[in-house]
Design an enzyme around this catalytic site. Sequence first.
Site, mmCIF file in Angstrom:
data_model
loop_
_atom_site.group_PDB
_atom_site.id
_atom_site.type_symbol
_atom_site.label_atom_id
_atom_site.label_comp_id
_atom_site.label_asym_id
_atom_site.label_seq_id
_atom_site.Cartn_x
_atom_site.Cartn_y
_atom_site.Cartn_z
ATOM 1 N N ASP A 13 -124.573 7.131 -17.657
ATOM 2 C CA ASP A 13 -125.197 8.251 -17.345
ATOM 3 C C ASP A 13 -124.211 8.931 -16.234
ATOM 4 O OD1 ASP A 13 -124.539 6.693 -14.955
ATOM 5 O OD2 ASP A 13 -126.862 5.992 -15.031
ATOM 6 N N GLU A 47 -126.264 2.203 -23.932
ATOM 7 C CA GLU A 47 -127.161 2.112 -22.842
ATOM 8 C C GLU A 47 -128.032 3.541 -22.698
ATOM 9 O OE1 GLU A 47 -126.159 2.483 -18.208
ATOM 10 O OE2 GLU A 47 -125.842 0.508 -18.773
ATOM 11 N N GLU A 97 -127.582 11.161 -12.095
ATOM 12 C CA GLU A 97 -127.648 10.459 -13.253
ATOM 13 C C GLU A 97 -129.058 10.579 -14.010
ATOM 14 O OE1 GLU A 97 -126.509 9.171 -10.367
ATOM 15 O OE2 GLU A 97 -124.602 8.954 -10.391
ATOM 16 N N HIS A 156 -122.509 3.006 -3.261
ATOM 17 C CA HIS A 156 -121.916 4.368 -3.405
ATOM 18 C C HIS A 156 -122.812 5.582 -3.894
ATOM 19 C CE1 HIS A 156 -122.307 4.370 -7.766
ATOM 20 N NE2 HIS A 156 -122.530 3.062 -7.842
ATOM 21 N N ARG A 195 -124.749 8.906 -4.569
ATOM 22 C CA ARG A 195 -124.650 10.123 -3.896
ATOM 23 C C ARG A 195 -125.907 10.379 -3.269
ATOM 24 N NH1 ARG A 195 -121.044 14.469 -6.210
ATOM 25 N NH2 ARG A 195 -119.865 12.960 -7.274
ATOM 26 N N HIS A 254 -116.172 1.415 -2.133
ATOM 27 C CA HIS A 254 -115.757 2.375 -3.064
ATOM 28 C C HIS A 254 -114.839 3.322 -2.442
ATOM 29 C CE1 HIS A 254 -116.897 5.507 -5.960
ATOM 30 N NE2 HIS A 254 -117.170 4.833 -6.744
HETATM 31 C C1 UD1 Z 1 -119.474 8.102 -10.444
HETATM 32 C C2 UD1 Z 1 -120.842 8.553 -11.301
HETATM 33 C C3 UD1 Z 1 -121.777 7.529 -10.864
HETATM 34 C C4 UD1 Z 1 -121.352 6.264 -10.938
HETATM 35 C C5 UD1 Z 1 -120.267 5.796 -10.315
HETATM 36 C C6 UD1 Z 1 -119.714 4.658 -10.229
HETATM 37 C C7 UD1 Z 1 -120.886 11.067 -11.668
HETATM 38 C C8 UD1 Z 1 -121.578 12.271 -11.191
HETATM 39 N N1 UD1 Z 1 -121.037 9.859 -10.574
HETATM 40 O O1 UD1 Z 1 -119.720 8.428 -8.842
HETATM 41 O O2 UD1 Z 1 -122.625 7.731 -11.839
HETATM 42 O O3 UD1 Z 1 -122.397 5.425 -10.534
HETATM 43 O O4 UD1 Z 1 -119.081 6.777 -10.508
HETATM 44 O O5 UD1 Z 1 -118.655 4.050 -9.281
HETATM 45 O O6 UD1 Z 1 -120.754 11.134 -12.640
HETATM 46 N N2 UD1 Z 1 -112.261 8.266 -6.001
HETATM 47 C C9 UD1 Z 1 -111.095 7.849 -5.786
HETATM 48 N N3 UD1 Z 1 -110.541 6.927 -6.806
HETATM 49 C C10 UD1 Z 1 -111.151 6.333 -7.794
HETATM 50 C C11 UD1 Z 1 -112.553 6.838 -7.925
HETATM 51 C C12 UD1 Z 1 -113.188 7.788 -6.976
HETATM 52 O O7 UD1 Z 1 -110.317 8.171 -4.919
HETATM 53 O O8 UD1 Z 1 -110.838 5.613 -8.568
HETATM 54 C C13 UD1 Z 1 -112.838 9.170 -4.978
HETATM 55 C C14 UD1 Z 1 -112.424 10.607 -5.073
HETATM 56 O O9 UD1 Z 1 -112.316 11.219 -3.870
HETATM 57 C C15 UD1 Z 1 -113.402 11.256 -5.904
HETATM 58 C C16 UD1 Z 1 -114.774 10.536 -5.223
HETATM 59 O O10 UD1 Z 1 -114.262 9.373 -5.195
HETATM 60 O O11 UD1 Z 1 -113.581 12.572 -5.733
HETATM 61 C C17 UD1 Z 1 -115.812 10.663 -6.044
HETATM 62 O O12 UD1 Z 1 -115.846 10.278 -7.488
HETATM 63 P P1 UD1 Z 1 -116.713 10.725 -8.520
HETATM 64 O O13 UD1 Z 1 -116.358 9.998 -10.007
HETATM 65 O O14 UD1 Z 1 -116.942 12.148 -8.411
HETATM 66 O O15 UD1 Z 1 -118.240 10.130 -8.134
HETATM 67 P P2 UD1 Z 1 -118.587 8.706 -7.843
HETATM 68 O O16 UD1 Z 1 -119.393 8.618 -6.462
HETATM 69 O O17 UD1 Z 1 -117.594 7.838 -8.012
HETATM 70 N N1 UDP Z 2 -117.199 -3.835 -9.819
HETATM 71 C C1 UDP Z 2 -115.524 -4.205 -9.624
HETATM 72 N N2 UDP Z 2 -115.280 -4.460 -8.409
HETATM 73 C C2 UDP Z 2 -115.937 -4.070 -7.284
HETATM 74 C C3 UDP Z 2 -117.206 -3.644 -7.250
HETATM 75 C C4 UDP Z 2 -117.826 -3.438 -8.579
HETATM 76 O O1 UDP Z 2 -115.005 -4.385 -10.801
HETATM 77 O O2 UDP Z 2 -115.194 -4.052 -6.161
HETATM 78 C C5 UDP Z 2 -117.896 -3.545 -10.951
HETATM 79 C C6 UDP Z 2 -119.184 -4.485 -11.130
HETATM 80 O O3 UDP Z 2 -118.744 -5.693 -11.716
HETATM 81 C C7 UDP Z 2 -119.768 -3.337 -12.314
HETATM 82 C C8 UDP Z 2 -119.343 -2.135 -12.041
HETATM 83 O O4 UDP Z 2 -118.306 -2.363 -11.259
HETATM 84 O O5 UDP Z 2 -119.696 -3.690 -13.627
HETATM 85 C C9 UDP Z 2 -120.342 -1.528 -11.263
HETATM 86 O O6 UDP Z 2 -119.707 -0.192 -10.980
HETATM 87 P P1 UDP Z 2 -120.453 1.013 -9.712
HETATM 88 O O7 UDP Z 2 -121.086 0.199 -9.011
HETATM 89 O O8 UDP Z 2 -119.353 1.601 -9.397
HETATM 90 O O9 UDP Z 2 -121.004 1.950 -10.716
HETATM 91 P P2 UDP Z 2 -122.690 1.956 -11.201
HETATM 92 O O10 UDP Z 2 -123.025 0.570 -12.168
HETATM 93 O O11 UDP Z 2 -123.706 2.087 -10.075
HETATM 94 O O12 UDP Z 2 -122.857 3.233 -12.008
#
Ligand code: UD1
Ligand code: UDP
Length: 385
Positions: free
Chosen positions: A99, A121, A135, A212, A214, A245
Amino acid sequence: MNRKKIAVVFGTRPDTIKMAPIILELQKNDDCFDVLTIATAQHRQMLDQVLEVFSIKPNYDLDIMAPKQTLASLTAKIITGIDEILEKEKPDMVLVQGDTSTTCIGSLAAFYRQIPVGHIEAGLRTNDRANPFPEEINRRITGCITDLHFAPTASAKKSLLLENTDPNTVFVTGNTVVDALKYSVKENYIFTVPLLNNIVKQKKKVVLVTMHRRENWGKPMEGAASAIKRLAQKFPNFAFIFPLHLNPIVREAVTPYLKDLPNVSLIEPLDYLDFVNLMAKSYLILTDSGGVQEEGPHFGVPILVLRYVTERPDAVDYGTVKLVGLDEETIYNTALQLFENEAEYKKMATAVNPYGDGLSSERTIKIIKNYFGMANEEVAEFVPR
Ligand code: UD1
Ligand code: UDP
């Protein structure tokens, strides 16, 4: 046989973890498929951790992550980046998972090029546009586009059928999250983070926390952090482990509440192997994550979900997961009750996983073979046991 080229699109931590077993299964069937792996890199470090665990080297890496990226800029970069690859590679099918923006926009890019889409999924719904945001809408858009819906559970299939999806295109496969767990959890696992080995050696009760979402940014997340602070103060012998996160917005919300407590460890995101092996040894999990909700039941670890609604109702029905929302008092009191009442705790601590049995990727690939006329095999639906 006419081989088919399957493009697999992923880009964040969770969609990559759940896509990894699909990639491995496609590679096993190399007599039928050429696999083209496309990472948007919507996440960077958190994606790279996962790629390393599963030894995946993407054929394309769009490297689009930017600090505090907006949904609009993400969308623009994903669609143009993927479109260029699709134009050049002309795959026979595009697979997306879950999603995220990568999922939704990846499917849209395929649709614009009139390439069939398989959604791993599929069918998760809250029917609340604002929760989870964005999502819920990402899933619905992906669902409209999808040709093959791989629903993890019977309840997800039901949601798709309620939207008038052609039943011949919906398959209950289980969730590949369990396939990934089976690949990764080891009895005598040694953590790469020394702190975790120490905590396990001391037989401390581990309370594992992740947040994490939004829609929880700001006050709701602060309320949850404040509840965790009070729990940590009341139970000084428990170890609260909170891998943060990488989103700076999340860190800014929770760090002020939790940074100076001796039994709270605010740590960097754990690599997947460390994380799931720590889950296996945890006493309680507090999370707003989707994937973690699906993994916890595998280990019989009770989970309190820091959300008001969930698109994953199955484990709530089984009793291993409770929805507690973001209200500070409710989180505090529910956790307190579990810590102080063994019978209550035991009621939740049952290892039934309604989401999968580790064979989801196998079922999915068989269905894809049937779709292309490479096989004509009956594929039994996943049923939880
Ligand atoms: C995204 C997904 C969310 C998912 C989540 C899992 C969307 C809109 N959101 O949210 O559905 O549940 O990932 O974790 O698709 N960042 C880093 N390094 C990383 C990852 C993130 O620095 O490796 C920081 C960056 O500042 C980035 C911010 O996190 O801009 C947000 O990342 P983004 O992918 O936009 O949204 P998530 O909140 O991570
Ligand atoms: N996870 C990980 N390291 C962490 C926290 C979570 O590898 O420090 C894994 C966890 O096992 C799961 C996935 O990340 O499989 C979940 O990701 P996240 O919570 O970021 O996203 P969501 O599932 O809510 O979209």
